[in-house]
Write a protein that holds these residues in place. Structure first.
Motif, mmCIF file in Angstrom:
data_model
loop_
_atom_site.group_PDB
_atom_site.id
_atom_site.type_symbol
_atom_site.label_atom_id
_atom_site.label_comp_id
_atom_site.label_asym_id
_atom_site.label_seq_id
_atom_site.Cartn_x
_atom_site.Cartn_y
_atom_site.Cartn_z
ATOM 1 N N MET A 90 0.839 -1.179 0.000
ATOM 2 C CA MET A 90 0.000 0.000 0.000
ATOM 3 C C MET A 90 0.886 1.245 0.000
ATOM 4 O O MET A 90 1.834 1.346 0.761
ATOM 5 N N ARG A 91 0.572 2.184 -0.827
ATOM 6 C CA ARG A 91 1.342 3.419 -0.922
ATOM 7 C C ARG A 91 0.828 4.425 0.105
ATOM 8 O O ARG A 91 -0.368 4.588 0.296
ATOM 9 N N ARG A 92 1.773 5.073 0.779
ATOM 10 C CA ARG A 92 1.429 6.084 1.780
ATOM 11 C C ARG A 92 2.205 7.354 1.495
ATOM 12 O O ARG A 92 3.201 7.335 0.779
ATOM 13 N N LEU A 93 1.737 8.441 2.070
ATOM 14 C CA LEU A 93 2.391 9.733 1.913
ATOM 15 C C LEU A 93 2.922 10.188 3.264
ATOM 16 O O LEU A 93 2.186 10.190 4.257
ATOM 17 N N ARG A 94 4.174 10.558 3.303
ATOM 18 C CA ARG A 94 4.764 11.149 4.511
ATOM 19 C C ARG A 94 4.752 12.659 4.295
ATOM 20 O O ARG A 94 5.380 13.180 3.380
ATOM 21 N N ILE A 95 4.018 13.361 5.162
ATOM 22 C CA ILE A 95 3.798 14.797 5.000
ATOM 23 C C ILE A 95 4.483 15.528 6.149
ATOM 24 O O ILE A 95 4.276 15.205 7.315
ATOM 25 N N THR A 96 5.290 16.536 5.805
ATOM 26 C CA THR A 96 6.018 17.321 6.796
ATOM 27 C C THR A 96 5.622 18.782 6.645
ATOM 28 O O THR A 96 5.652 19.325 5.530
ATOM 29 N N LEU A 97 5.264 19.430 7.751
ATOM 30 C CA LEU A 97 4.962 20.859 7.734
ATOM 31 C C LEU A 97 6.284 21.614 7.756
ATOM 32 O O LEU A 97 7.056 21.496 8.712
ATOM 33 N N VAL A 98 6.578 22.367 6.701
ATOM 34 C CA VAL A 98 7.873 23.045 6.600
ATOM 35 C C VAL A 98 7.770 24.558 6.739
ATOM 36 O O VAL A 98 8.788 25.220 6.929
ATOM 37 N N ARG A 99 6.559 25.110 6.654
ATOM 38 C CA ARG A 99 6.371 26.548 6.842
ATOM 39 C C ARG A 99 5.208 26.788 7.793
ATOM 40 O O ARG A 99 4.245 26.035 7.808
ATOM 41 N N SER A 100 5.292 27.854 8.536
ATOM 42 C CA SER A 100 4.238 28.199 9.477
ATOM 43 C C SER A 100 2.997 28.689 8.734
ATOM 44 O O SER A 100 3.099 29.446 7.765
ATOM 45 N N PRO A 101 1.812 28.295 9.208
ATOM 46 C CA PRO A 101 0.581 28.770 8.571
ATOM 47 C C PRO A 101 0.156 30.163 9.030
ATOM 48 O O PRO A 101 -0.879 30.663 8.591
ATOM 49 N N ILE A 102 0.945 30.806 9.878
ATOM 50 C CA ILE A 102 0.613 32.161 10.325
ATOM 51 C C ILE A 102 0.569 33.082 9.111
ATOM 52 O O ILE A 102 1.479 33.084 8.284
ATOM 53 N N THR B 65 -6.583 19.254 10.076
ATOM 54 C CA THR B 65 -7.254 18.009 9.709
ATOM 55 C C THR B 65 -6.242 16.933 9.347
ATOM 56 O O THR B 65 -6.434 15.760 9.667
ATOM 57 N N LEU B 66 -5.157 17.331 8.712
ATOM 58 C CA LEU B 66 -4.098 16.389 8.376
ATOM 59 C C LEU B 66 -3.291 15.971 9.608
ATOM 60 O O LEU B 66 -2.526 15.019 9.544
ATOM 61 N N GLY B 67 -3.456 16.679 10.715
ATOM 62 C CA GLY B 67 -2.750 16.321 11.942
ATOM 63 C C GLY B 67 -1.457 17.082 12.126
ATOM 64 O O GLY B 67 -0.631 16.706 12.957
ATOM 65 N N LEU B 68 -1.276 18.161 11.380
ATOM 66 C CA LEU B 68 -0.050 18.952 11.469
ATOM 67 C C LEU B 68 -0.299 20.178 12.341
ATOM 68 O O LEU B 68 -1.157 21.004 12.034
ATOM 69 N N ARG B 69 0.468 20.285 13.430
ATOM 70 C CA ARG B 69 0.285 21.396 14.355
ATOM 71 C C ARG B 69 1.490 22.318 14.412
ATOM 72 O O ARG B 69 1.344 23.516 14.568
ATOM 73 N N TYR B 70 2.677 21.762 14.327
ATOM 74 C CA TYR B 70 3.897 22.529 14.505
ATOM 75 C C TYR B 70 4.816 22.356 13.302
ATOM 76 O O TYR B 70 4.752 21.338 12.617
ATOM 77 N N ASN C 181 7.822 21.200 11.309
ATOM 78 C CA ASN C 181 8.570 19.932 11.362
ATOM 79 C C ASN C 181 7.753 18.766 11.901
ATOM 80 O O ASN C 181 8.316 17.699 12.120
ATOM 81 N N ASP C 182 6.452 18.929 12.098
ATOM 82 C CA ASP C 182 5.589 17.780 12.407
ATOM 83 C C ASP C 182 5.533 16.874 11.179
ATOM 84 O O ASP C 182 5.494 17.362 10.046
#
Length: 64
Positions: free
Chosen positions: A1-13, A25-30, A32-33
């Motif tokens: 099964m193919r999965r995606l590893r997602i990293t938050l690299v910029r602040s959403p501010i 919704t994706l589970g990204l809060r900080y 480098n999460d």
């Protein structure tokens, strides 16, 4: 099964509330999460909306 590893690299501010909710919704809060999601059209659509804030890697998962 193919999965995606997602990293938050910029602040959403400074970005819209809609984009912040998408990240949440994706589970990204900080910055480098890292989360993993299945590669589905729904997840791909969310990633298109916040592509400027995240880095996406495709990973192969072995069946258990």
């Amino acid at each position: 099964m193919r999965r995606l590893r997602i990293t938050l690299v910029r602040s959403p501010i400074g970005y819209s509330q809609r984009q912040r909710r998408t990240l949440r919704t994706l589970g990204l809060r900080y910055v480098n999460d890292v989360v993993e999601w299945p590669d589905t059209p729904v997840v791909r659509g969310m990633l298109d909306k916040v592509s400027h804030l995240v880095r996406v890697e495709e990973v192969e998962r072995e069946a258990a």
